[in-house]
Design a protein around this motif. Structure first.
Motif, mmCIF file in Angstrom:
data_model
loop_
_atom_site.group_PDB
_atom_site.id
_atom_site.type_symbol
_atom_site.label_atom_id
_atom_site.label_comp_id
_atom_site.label_asym_id
_atom_site.label_seq_id
_atom_site.Cartn_x
_atom_site.Cartn_y
_atom_site.Cartn_z
ATOM 1 N N ARG A 1 -2.659 -1.940 5.728
ATOM 2 C CA ARG A 1 -3.362 -0.751 5.237
ATOM 3 C C ARG A 1 -4.147 -1.059 3.952
ATOM 4 N NH1 ARG A 1 -1.656 4.020 7.583
ATOM 5 N NH2 ARG A 1 0.289 3.973 8.765
ATOM 6 N N ASN B 1 2.910 -2.378 6.703
ATOM 7 C CA ASN B 1 2.201 -1.586 5.690
ATOM 8 C C ASN B 1 1.091 -2.383 5.021
ATOM 9 O OD1 ASN B 1 2.362 -1.218 2.398
ATOM 10 N ND2 ASN B 1 2.143 0.738 3.483
ATOM 11 N N LYS C 1 0.850 -1.199 0.000
ATOM 12 C CA LYS C 1 0.000 0.000 0.000
ATOM 13 C C LYS C 1 0.881 1.241 0.000
ATOM 14 C CE LYS C 1 -4.228 1.810 0.383
ATOM 15 N NZ LYS C 1 -5.266 1.657 -0.666
#
Length: 436
Positions: A300, A297, A240
């Motif tokens: 997300r 990450n 993301k």
């Protein structure tokens, strides 16, 4: 080697549990040793975090004397590096102990064992990977020094999904990617403009060898990054990279052949077998999510309405679910696993998929009914929405131990726990701007 006697250098490549390529450069005449005896690497390489730091909790470092293992070349992976200035070859390695046994903290060795176990039971998986990525332009200062996606413009964004012009604008780059894939015997199928500025997808053809298919993912990511660099761009498979745009996924299509070479999901009893495989994948999905979404990450990306699933549900011809049964004829019936981020370790993803499908089939499991319409609005088994929750489930999971084996399962949990602690120890600029 006979075809390229003028090789000046070789890049030895090894994949760690995080899915990161590590290795070293050597003179070209070192190739024979890699195939015959093996190249020495510390086995503790498989106990490094995503930043390349030792995680002592794994027990693989100084407490063992930091022993070397033998890393032998994987046949079929030797190829020329097209973007190198000198005549350079590359080869993928796998780790063995000093005694010559497969080292079971090496993800490739673990998948090799899972495949062999499945084959011994009469199950022969056929798989294909799809990878999404962004092309970034270093000349675009997007946010805090991060390059922006190619094609991004001021004002309303031109997402241009399936746009042919975007492919044409980067035709030389994609030609170089295809040429490199041909040189390395990677079976690239389609290249697609995806759902955000600068986002593309490369699909690989089905292989009857899951181990080789996972190798393809590693080498394809390397090809895309290397070719993009050669064209003055940067490629990222980060799950993301932009909050406002779609994330990068790794979708896996999987069917299973029987001992007769026919798809066991086809024919009169095929549907029931397929549903049992789906049930096995759904049942084990929450506890194995950390194998599919392996970065801080990556969580997300898992948001409602994003085409990244938030619940362990399945359906026919529906892209909002975790497991999709694509439109196909009877002989090509398969399941598409849509959860993994594009930066996940394909060996671990594949090990969990094979283990889950086999357990579901052997147990004769039955899945819940398939959902209709928007899966984000449906009830279903919720998936963890942050890395710590996913780790807590993985830490209690006997399935993860069965999929990865006890050594790699422990090492992987230790690595992810260290990664979480590193992010927890960082105070973000937003916190400072809010509370100072």
């Amino acid at each position: 080697m006979e075809k390229h006697p003028d090789i000046e250098a070789v890049e030895f490549l090894l994949v760690d549990p995080n899915g990161i390529i590590r290795g070293k450069w050597a003179p070209g005449d070192a190739l024979k040793k890699a195939f015959q005896d093996g190249v020495n690497f510390p086995m503790s390489l498989h106990g490094l975090d995503v930043w390349g730091r030792e995680v002592t909790e794994t027990g693989l470092h100084i407490e063992t004397g930091d022993k070397d293992g033998y890393c032998r070349a994987t046949r079929g992976s030797l190829s020329i590096v097209p973007w190198a200035k000198r005549k350079t070859a590359q080869v993928l390695l796998q780790t063995f102990t000093p005694e010559g046994e497969p080292y079971m903290a090496d993800p490739r060795q673990v998948l090799k064992k899972r495949v062999a176990e499945a084959n011994a039971k009469g199950f022969f998986p056929v798989v294909a990977f799809e990878l999404e990525f962004y092309l970034l332009d270093p000349e675009i200062d997007w946010d805090d020094g991060m390059p922006g996606p190619v094609g991004a413009v001021a004002g309303p964004d031109r997402l241009r999904m399936y746009g042919m012009d975007d492919l044409a604008e980067h035709a030389e780059l994609f030609d170089m990617i295809r040429d490199a894939a041909d040189e390395q015997s990677l079976p690239i199928d389609t290249i697609i403009k995806e759902a955000a500025p600068g986002q593309f997808e490369v699909n690989l053809k089905h292989r009857g060898d899951p181990l080789r298919a996972a190798d393809d993912v590693i080498m394809l990511r390397r090809i895309v990054i290397g070719c993009a660099r050669a064209h003055g761009l940067q490629a990222t498979f980060m799950a993301k990279p932009f909050l406002e745009y779609a994330g990068n996924g790794m979708h896996v299509h999987a069917s299973i052949l029987g001992t007769d070479g026919k798809n066991i999901f086809a024919g009169p009893n095929g549907r029931k077998t397929l549903e049992s495989a789906v049930a096995g994948l759904l049942l084990t999905m929450p506890e194995s999510l950390l194998l599919f979404i392996n970065t801080w990450n990556g969580f997300r990306r898992i948001t409602p309405g994003s085409y990244a699933p938030t619940r362990a549900v399945w359906a026919e011809n529906n892209r909002s679910v975790a497991l999709r049964i694509p439109v196909s004829n009877d002989s090509n019936r398969r399941v598409e696993h849509r959860i993994a981020g594009a930066d996940a370790n394909p060996y671990l993803v594949m090990a969990a998929l094979i283990q889950g499908m086999v357990e579901g089939i052997e147990g004769g499991l039955t899945p819940p009914p398939p959902v209709e319409g928007n899966a984000y609005d449906e009830d279903g088994l919720s998936l963890p929405d942050d890395m710590d929750d996913a780790l807590q489930l993985a830490a209690k999971s006997s399935f993860v131990d069965r999929a990865l084996g006890p050594l790699l399962a422990k090492v992987y949990r230790d690595l992810k726990r260290a990664e979480i602690m590193a992010f927890w120890s960082e105070i973000t600029p937003l916190e400072r701007s809010t509370y100072l």
